[in-house]
Scaffold this motif. Structure first.
Motif, mmCIF file in Angstrom:
data_model
loop_
_atom_site.group_PDB
_atom_site.id
_atom_site.type_symbol
_atom_site.label_atom_id
_atom_site.label_comp_id
_atom_site.label_asym_id
_atom_site.label_seq_id
_atom_site.Cartn_x
_atom_site.Cartn_y
_atom_site.Cartn_z
ATOM 1 N N UNK A 24 62.236 24.806 28.266
ATOM 2 C CA UNK A 24 62.414 26.038 29.017
ATOM 3 C C UNK A 24 62.199 27.281 28.164
ATOM 4 N N UNK A 25 61.599 27.105 27.007
ATOM 5 C CA UNK A 25 61.355 28.273 26.166
ATOM 6 C C UNK A 25 60.149 29.034 26.671
ATOM 7 N N UNK A 26 59.983 30.239 26.155
ATOM 8 C CA UNK A 26 58.873 31.097 26.544
ATOM 9 C C UNK A 26 57.535 30.424 26.285
ATOM 10 N N UNK A 27 57.361 29.847 25.092
ATOM 11 C CA UNK A 27 56.077 29.268 24.728
ATOM 12 C C UNK A 27 55.805 27.951 25.432
ATOM 13 N N UNK A 28 56.812 27.266 25.870
ATOM 14 C CA UNK A 28 56.615 25.980 26.521
ATOM 15 C C UNK A 28 56.123 26.102 27.944
ATOM 16 N N UNK A 29 56.183 27.297 28.537
ATOM 17 C CA UNK A 29 55.837 27.472 29.936
ATOM 18 C C UNK A 29 54.431 28.031 30.137
ATOM 19 N N UNK A 30 53.614 28.028 29.105
ATOM 20 C CA UNK A 30 52.279 28.594 29.224
ATOM 21 C C UNK A 30 51.293 27.561 29.742
ATOM 22 N N UNK A 31 50.532 27.952 30.760
ATOM 23 C CA UNK A 31 49.461 27.134 31.315
ATOM 24 C C UNK A 31 48.159 27.743 30.824
ATOM 25 N N UNK A 32 47.259 26.913 30.317
ATOM 26 C CA UNK A 32 45.974 27.411 29.840
ATOM 27 C C UNK A 32 44.854 26.967 30.762
ATOM 28 N N UNK A 33 44.016 27.934 31.143
ATOM 29 C CA UNK A 33 42.804 27.700 31.908
ATOM 30 C C UNK A 33 41.692 28.436 31.174
ATOM 31 N N UNK A 34 40.458 28.334 31.650
ATOM 32 C CA UNK A 34 39.383 29.035 30.952
ATOM 33 C C UNK A 34 38.437 29.713 31.927
ATOM 34 N N UNK A 35 37.715 30.677 31.391
ATOM 35 C CA UNK A 35 36.681 31.382 32.137
ATOM 36 C C UNK A 35 35.505 31.568 31.197
ATOM 37 N N UNK A 61 40.382 35.806 39.833
ATOM 38 C CA UNK A 61 41.791 35.406 39.835
ATOM 39 C C UNK A 61 41.936 33.934 40.168
ATOM 40 N N UNK A 62 40.881 33.298 40.662
ATOM 41 C CA UNK A 62 40.887 31.878 41.014
ATOM 42 C C UNK A 62 40.098 31.106 39.960
ATOM 43 N N UNK A 63 40.797 30.264 39.201
ATOM 44 C CA UNK A 63 40.161 29.548 38.095
ATOM 45 C C UNK A 63 40.437 28.055 38.184
ATOM 46 N N UNK A 64 39.494 27.287 37.647
ATOM 47 C CA UNK A 64 39.662 25.838 37.625
ATOM 48 C C UNK A 64 40.763 25.463 36.644
ATOM 49 N N UNK A 65 41.579 24.512 37.070
ATOM 50 C CA UNK A 65 42.628 23.984 36.205
ATOM 51 C C UNK A 65 42.368 22.500 36.020
ATOM 52 N N UNK A 66 42.319 22.072 34.786
ATOM 53 C CA UNK A 66 41.995 20.686 34.485
ATOM 54 C C UNK A 66 42.955 19.730 35.195
ATOM 55 N N UNK A 67 42.375 18.757 35.873
ATOM 56 C CA UNK A 67 43.172 17.748 36.554
ATOM 57 C C UNK A 67 43.514 18.088 38.000
ATOM 58 N N UNK A 70 42.000 21.868 43.476
ATOM 59 C CA UNK A 70 42.055 23.248 43.972
ATOM 60 C C UNK A 70 42.083 24.224 42.798
ATOM 61 N N UNK A 71 41.546 25.417 43.047
ATOM 62 C CA UNK A 71 41.558 26.453 42.024
ATOM 63 C C UNK A 71 42.969 27.009 41.852
ATOM 64 N N UNK A 72 43.286 27.380 40.625
ATOM 65 C CA UNK A 72 44.577 27.986 40.327
ATOM 66 C C UNK A 72 44.481 29.483 40.611
ATOM 67 N N UNK A 73 45.401 30.001 41.374
ATOM 68 C CA UNK A 73 45.480 31.425 41.657
ATOM 69 C C UNK A 73 46.378 32.045 40.593
ATOM 70 N N UNK A 74 45.756 32.683 39.580
ATOM 71 C CA UNK A 74 46.544 33.201 38.465
ATOM 72 C C UNK A 74 47.420 34.378 38.885
ATOM 73 N N UNK A 75 47.007 35.122 39.904
ATOM 74 C CA UNK A 75 47.836 36.237 40.381
ATOM 75 C C UNK A 75 49.092 35.710 41.060
ATOM 76 N N UNK A 76 48.915 34.730 41.930
ATOM 77 C CA UNK A 76 50.073 34.155 42.630
ATOM 78 C C UNK A 76 51.010 33.458 41.650
ATOM 79 N N UNK A 77 50.438 32.822 40.639
ATOM 80 C CA UNK A 77 51.247 32.073 39.672
ATOM 81 C C UNK A 77 52.031 32.973 38.724
ATOM 82 N N UNK A 78 51.455 34.111 38.353
ATOM 83 C CA UNK A 78 52.107 34.979 37.365
ATOM 84 C C UNK A 78 52.755 36.208 37.989
ATOM 85 N N UNK A 132 40.705 40.190 44.049
ATOM 86 C CA UNK A 132 40.040 38.919 43.777
ATOM 87 C C UNK A 132 39.521 38.806 42.340
ATOM 88 N N UNK A 133 39.461 39.935 41.615
ATOM 89 C CA UNK A 133 38.905 39.928 40.261
ATOM 90 C C UNK A 133 39.743 40.840 39.364
#
Length: 194
Positions: A24-35, A61-67, A70-78, A132-133
């Motif tokens: 539950x630490x700050x660094x443990x909750x990071x999700x990485x995606x790429x563009x 704002x919609x990026x592929x997430x490995x595995x 569906x695309x990850x909505x980074x705005x909705x997630x963060x 959207x961007x």
């Protein structure tokens, strides 16, 4: 007796260490995606002292997430309308025969800057009106002549709330270049009075 106490302390230390969790630490909750190719450079890489180098950044704002299908909505997630990144400017030195890091005073950087608390050049990308961007225009006022390069190797866009250690999900958007040479974008600035 001392021997038994030391053994008991060692067993207790091992048990407590096993219970420690960084989930539950700050660094443990990071999700990485790429563009890819979020940077747009000028057509020319030759400038004059006093010119402003303009570089645009944008990613969806919609990026592929490995595995995931569906695309990850980074705005909705963060819940962040702002992402930022650090960049590095380098100047060629005849003494070292290489490029060396150059600290830029903030007065020479145009665009929405982020205060990271570090001596780094951090620029913000803001969610556009259509939501959207994430986009931004960064300018660097070129105040001296020489050979320079913008080092964008390993750039990661981070959600705006990452700087404030908010308890929302943290997303890091790793940037990749189709042409890796673009990660080290070189340019020349001349002084016409010389």
């Amino acid at each position: 007796m001392v021997f038994l106490r030391n053994i008991a302390l060692m067993v207790l230390a091992v048990l407590l260490n096993g219970c420690y969790s960084n989930d539950d630490s700050y660094y443990g909750a990071t999700i990485y995606v790429s563009t890819k190719d979020a940077f747009t450079f000028p057509e020319s890489n030759e400038f004059t002292v006093g010119d402003t180098l303009i570089i645009e950044q944008r990613f969806s704002r919609y990026l592929e997430e490995e595995g995931y299908a569906e695309l990850l909505d980074v705005y909705e997630s963060t819940d962040s309308e702002e992402f930022g990144f650090n960049f590095q400017m380098e100047q060629y030195s005849e003494f070292s025969q290489d490029y060396n890091w150059l600290f830029l005073d903030s007065q020479f950087i145009l665009g929405k800057k982020l205060d990271t608390g570090y001596q780094a050049n951090a620029i913000a990308l803001t969610l556009n009106e259509e939501k959207d961007v994430y986009e931004s225009r960064m300018g660097i006022v070129l105040s001296e002549s020489g050979r320079f390069r913008l080092n964008l190797q390993g750039v990661t866009f981070f959600s705006g709330n990452d700087f404030y250690y908010d308890e929302t999900v943290s997303i890091g958007v790793e940037h990749l270049f189709t042409n890796e040479d673009d990660a080290l974008w070189e340019f020349t600035v001349i002084n016409p009075t010389n």
